[in-house]
Design a protein around this motif. Structure first.
Motif, PDB file in Angstrom:
ATOM      1  N   TYR A 233      15.409  10.300  -9.568  1.00 50.80           N
ATOM      2  CA  TYR A 233      16.674  11.014  -9.371  1.00 50.80           C
ATOM      3  C   TYR A 233      17.785   9.974  -9.285  1.00 50.80           C
ATOM      4  O   TYR A 233      17.667   9.001  -8.536  1.00 50.80           O
ATOM      5  CB  TYR A 233      16.640  11.869  -8.093  1.00 50.80           C
ATOM      6  N   GLU A 234      18.839  10.188 -10.059  1.00 52.65           N
ATOM      7  CA  GLU A 234      19.900   9.177 -10.148  1.00 52.65           C
ATOM      8  C   GLU A 234      21.248   9.823 -10.360  1.00 52.65           C
ATOM      9  O   GLU A 234      21.373  10.803 -11.091  1.00 52.65           O
ATOM     10  CB  GLU A 234      19.608   8.255 -11.343  1.00 52.65           C
ATOM     11  N   ASN A 235      22.258   9.243  -9.711  1.00 52.72           N
ATOM     12  CA  ASN A 235      23.648   9.581 -10.019  1.00 52.72           C
ATOM     13  C   ASN A 235      24.496   8.318 -10.023  1.00 52.72           C
ATOM     14  O   ASN A 235      24.150   7.312  -9.398  1.00 52.72           O
ATOM     15  CB  ASN A 235      24.230  10.541  -8.971  1.00 52.72           C
ATOM     16  N   THR A 236      25.613   8.418 -10.725  1.00 52.81           N
ATOM     17  CA  THR A 236      26.643   7.383 -10.672  1.00 52.81           C
ATOM     18  C   THR A 236      27.590   7.747  -9.537  1.00 52.81           C
ATOM     19  O   THR A 236      28.091   8.874  -9.485  1.00 52.81           O
ATOM     20  CB  THR A 236      27.398   7.322 -12.012  1.00 52.81           C
ATOM     21  N   ILE A 237      27.799   6.809  -8.613  1.00 57.12           N
ATOM     22  CA  ILE A 237      28.657   7.084  -7.458  1.00 57.12           C
ATOM     23  C   ILE A 237      29.817   6.089  -7.387  1.00 57.12           C
ATOM     24  O   ILE A 237      29.736   4.985  -7.929  1.00 57.12           O
ATOM     25  CB  ILE A 237      27.870   7.067  -6.127  1.00 57.12           C
ATOM     26  N   LEU A 238      30.869   6.536  -6.721  1.00 51.34           N
ATOM     27  CA  LEU A 238      32.055   5.715  -6.482  1.00 51.34           C
ATOM     28  C   LEU A 238      32.204   5.484  -4.986  1.00 51.34           C
ATOM     29  O   LEU A 238      32.169   6.439  -4.202  1.00 51.34           O
ATOM     30  CB  LEU A 238      33.294   6.440  -7.024  1.00 51.34           C
ATOM     31  N   ILE A 239      32.357   4.216  -4.595  1.00 53.26           N
ATOM     32  CA  ILE A 239      32.655   3.901  -3.197  1.00 53.26           C
ATOM     33  C   ILE A 239      34.151   4.147  -2.971  1.00 53.26           C
ATOM     34  O   ILE A 239      34.989   3.689  -3.757  1.00 53.26           O
ATOM     35  CB  ILE A 239      32.301   2.436  -2.854  1.00 53.26           C
ATOM     36  N   THR A 240      34.465   4.896  -1.907  1.00 54.09           N
ATOM     37  CA  THR A 240      35.863   5.221  -1.585  1.00 54.09           C
ATOM     38  C   THR A 240      36.160   4.721  -0.168  1.00 54.09           C
ATOM     39  O   THR A 240      35.316   4.087   0.462  1.00 54.09           O
ATOM     40  CB  THR A 240      36.097   6.742  -1.631  1.00 54.09           C
ATOM     41  N   GLU A 241      37.337   5.070   0.341  1.00 57.62           N
ATOM     42  CA  GLU A 241      37.639   4.753   1.747  1.00 57.62           C
ATOM     43  C   GLU A 241      36.766   5.577   2.708  1.00 57.62           C
ATOM     44  O   GLU A 241      36.507   5.169   3.837  1.00 57.62           O
ATOM     45  CB  GLU A 241      39.123   5.039   2.048  1.00 57.62           C
ATOM     46  N   GLY A 242      36.348   6.767   2.230  1.00 53.86           N
ATOM     47  CA  GLY A 242      35.544   7.646   3.081  1.00 53.86           C
ATOM     48  C   GLY A 242      34.167   7.878   2.497  1.00 53.86           C
ATOM     49  O   GLY A 242      33.430   6.943   2.213  1.00 53.86           O
ATOM     50  N   GLU A 243      33.818   9.164   2.321  1.00 58.20           N
ATOM     51  CA  GLU A 243      32.507   9.512   1.759  1.00 58.20           C
ATOM     52  C   GLU A 243      32.450   9.069   0.292  1.00 58.20           C
ATOM     53  O   GLU A 243      33.455   9.110  -0.409  1.00 58.20           O
ATOM     54  CB  GLU A 243      32.286  11.028   1.830  1.00 58.20           C
ATOM     55  N   PRO A 244      31.252   8.708  -0.209  1.00 55.70           N
ATOM     56  CA  PRO A 244      31.159   8.348  -1.615  1.00 55.70           C
ATOM     57  C   PRO A 244      31.408   9.566  -2.511  1.00 55.70           C
ATOM     58  O   PRO A 244      31.123  10.698  -2.099  1.00 55.70           O
ATOM     59  CB  PRO A 244      29.709   7.864  -1.770  1.00 55.70           C
ATOM     60  N   GLU A 245      31.942   9.326  -3.680  1.00 53.60           N
ATOM     61  CA  GLU A 245      32.139  10.407  -4.649  1.00 53.60           C
ATOM     62  C   GLU A 245      31.022  10.313  -5.688  1.00 53.60           C
ATOM     63  O   GLU A 245      30.788   9.247  -6.258  1.00 53.60           O
ATOM     64  CB  GLU A 245      33.503  10.256  -5.322  1.00 53.60           C
ATOM     65  N   ILE A 246      30.315  11.425  -5.875  1.00 57.93           N
ATOM     66  CA  ILE A 246      29.240  11.450  -6.884  1.00 57.93           C
ATOM     67  C   ILE A 246      29.884  11.861  -8.217  1.00 57.93           C
ATOM     68  O   ILE A 246      30.389  12.985  -8.341  1.00 57.93           O
ATOM     69  CB  ILE A 246      28.118  12.423  -6.488  1.00 57.93           C
ATOM     70  N   LEU A 247      29.886  10.954  -9.173  1.00 58.71           N
ATOM     71  CA  LEU A 247      30.613  11.210 -10.421  1.00 58.71           C
ATOM     72  C   LEU A 247      29.804  12.037 -11.414  1.00 58.71           C
ATOM     73  O   LEU A 247      30.385  12.625 -12.327  1.00 58.71           O
ATOM     74  CB  LEU A 247      31.008   9.870 -11.078  1.00 58.71           C
ATOM     75  N   SER A 248      28.492  12.101 -11.235  1.00 55.63           N
ATOM     76  CA  SER A 248      27.644  12.747 -12.259  1.00 55.63           C
ATOM     77  C   SER A 248      26.997  14.030 -11.759  1.00 55.63           C
ATOM     78  O   SER A 248      25.916  14.409 -12.204  1.00 55.63           O
ATOM     79  CB  SER A 248      26.573  11.763 -12.742  1.00 55.63           C
ATOM     80  N   LEU A 249      27.660  14.724 -10.835  1.00 55.97           N
ATOM     81  CA  LEU A 249      27.160  16.033 -10.372  1.00 55.97           C
ATOM     82  C   LEU A 249      28.109  17.131 -10.815  1.00 55.97           C
ATOM     83  O   LEU A 249      29.314  16.982 -10.637  1.00 55.97           O
ATOM     84  CB  LEU A 249      27.051  16.068  -8.854  1.00 55.97           C
TER      85      LEU A 249
END
Length: 249
Positions: A233-249
Motif C-alpha cells: 500500500y503506497e501513497n505520495t504525501i506532502l509534508i506541511t506545517e500540520g497534518e500531512p497531505e495525501i496527494l494520491s487519494l
C-alpha cells in the motif's frame, strides 16, 4: 541528490498528478475480475493514464517493460504483466503505478481482492493499508523520518507479519525516485528532519510470513521466500506545517 523542497507551483503539479493517479487506481479496482490476464490490467492502466494526459512513470524506467506493476499473491512488487498470467477468484493482486503530469510524478499502490478471498488474505491487506496510516501520523514537520518507519514496523509486526527489508519508499518529485529513502522499519539513526514542502512515497510492503524476499529470473519480480502472501500500500504525501497531505487519494 539531496532532498528537494517543492515550491507552491511544484506542489500544485504533484497534487494534480496524485489526483489523476487516484482515479486510475479507482478504475482499475472496478475492472479487476477473475479471468483477466495481468497484461489486460496493464493495458487498461496505460490507456487510462494517457487519456488523462499523463505519461506512465514506470514504462521503460530502468528497462521495466510495462506501465503498471502487477504482483499476484506471493509476488511482493514489480511483477511484469503478461498474457499468460490469468488472475482467479481468491487471488490478491497488488497494483503499483505512477504518472507524470507536466514533468512531476505521483506514485501509489493498492492491493485488491479478486472475488472472495480468505479472511487471512483480507486481514493482511487491511493491516498493510493501516500500517501506512499509522506511519504518516508522524509525517509532520519537526519529526524525523525514522518516526514514520518505526510506526509502520511496530504496527505490522504486532500482527506477526514480516516487514520487507530489501525494498523501501522514497522521495519523489520531478524524478520518480529522489532522496531520501523511506524504510518501513526502524533505523539506528533518526534520519532527516521533516520540513514542509518535502514529498515522499511511503509504501509498506508486508508479508504474512517472514520478511525475506527473492528476485525472479526476470530480474524484476520480487517474491516472498517462503511463498506466503504479500500486500503493498503506497501513497505520495506532502509534508506541511500540520497534518500531512495525501496527494494520491
Amino acid at each position: 541528490m539531496s532532498v528537494t523542497i517543492k515550491s507552491a507551483r511544484e506542489i500544485e503539479l504533484m497534487r494534480e498528478a496524485g489526483r489523476i493517479l487516484a482515479k486510475v487506481h479507482e478504475e482499475l479496482e472496478k475492472a479487476i475480475h477473475p479471468g483477466m490476464s495481468t497484461l489486460d490490467i496493464d493495458r487498461l492502466g496505460e490507456k487510462l493514464i494517457r487519456e488523462f494526459g499523463c505519461v506512465p512513470s514506470f514504462k521503460n524506467y530502468n528497462g521495466y517493460p510495462a506501465s503498471i506493476c502487477v504482483s499476484v499473491n506471493d509476488e511482493v512488487v514489480h511483477g511484469i504483466p503478461n498474457k499468460h498470467h490469468i488472475i482467479k477468484e481468491g487471488d490478491i493482486v497488488s497494483l503499483d503505478a505512477g504518472v507524470i503530469y507536466k514533468g512531476y510524478h505521483s506514485d501509489a499502490a493498492r492491493t485488491h481482492a479478486v472475488g472472495t478471498i480468505s479472511p487471512e488474505a483480507q486481514k493482511l491487506i487491511d493491516v498493510t493499508r493501516q500500517s501506512f496510516f499509522e506511519g504518516i501520523k508522524f509525517a509532520k514537520a519537526g519529526n524525523h523520518l525514522n518516526d514514520i518507519s518505526s510506526a509502520i514496523q511496530a504496527y505490522a509486526e504486532s500482527f506477526g507479519y514480516g516487514v520487507v527489508r530489501d525494498l523501501v519508499g522514497h522521495g519523489i518529485g520531478s524524478h520518480l525516485h529522489e532522496e531520501p529513502e523511506v524504510p518501513n522499519f526502524a533505523q539506528k539513526r533518526k534520519g532527516i528532519k521533516l520540513v514542509p514542502g518535502m514529498t515522499l512515497a511511503v509504501e509498506p510492503m508486508i508479508n504474512i510470513g517472514t520478511p525475506n524476499v527473492a528476485w525472479m529470473d526476470d530480474d524484476w519480480t520480487v517474491v516472498t521466500k517462503d511463498h506466503s502472501l504479500s500486500a503493498h500500500y503506497e501513497n505520495t504525501i506532502l509534508i506541511t506545517e500540520g497534518e500531512p497531505e495525501i496527494l494520491s487519494l
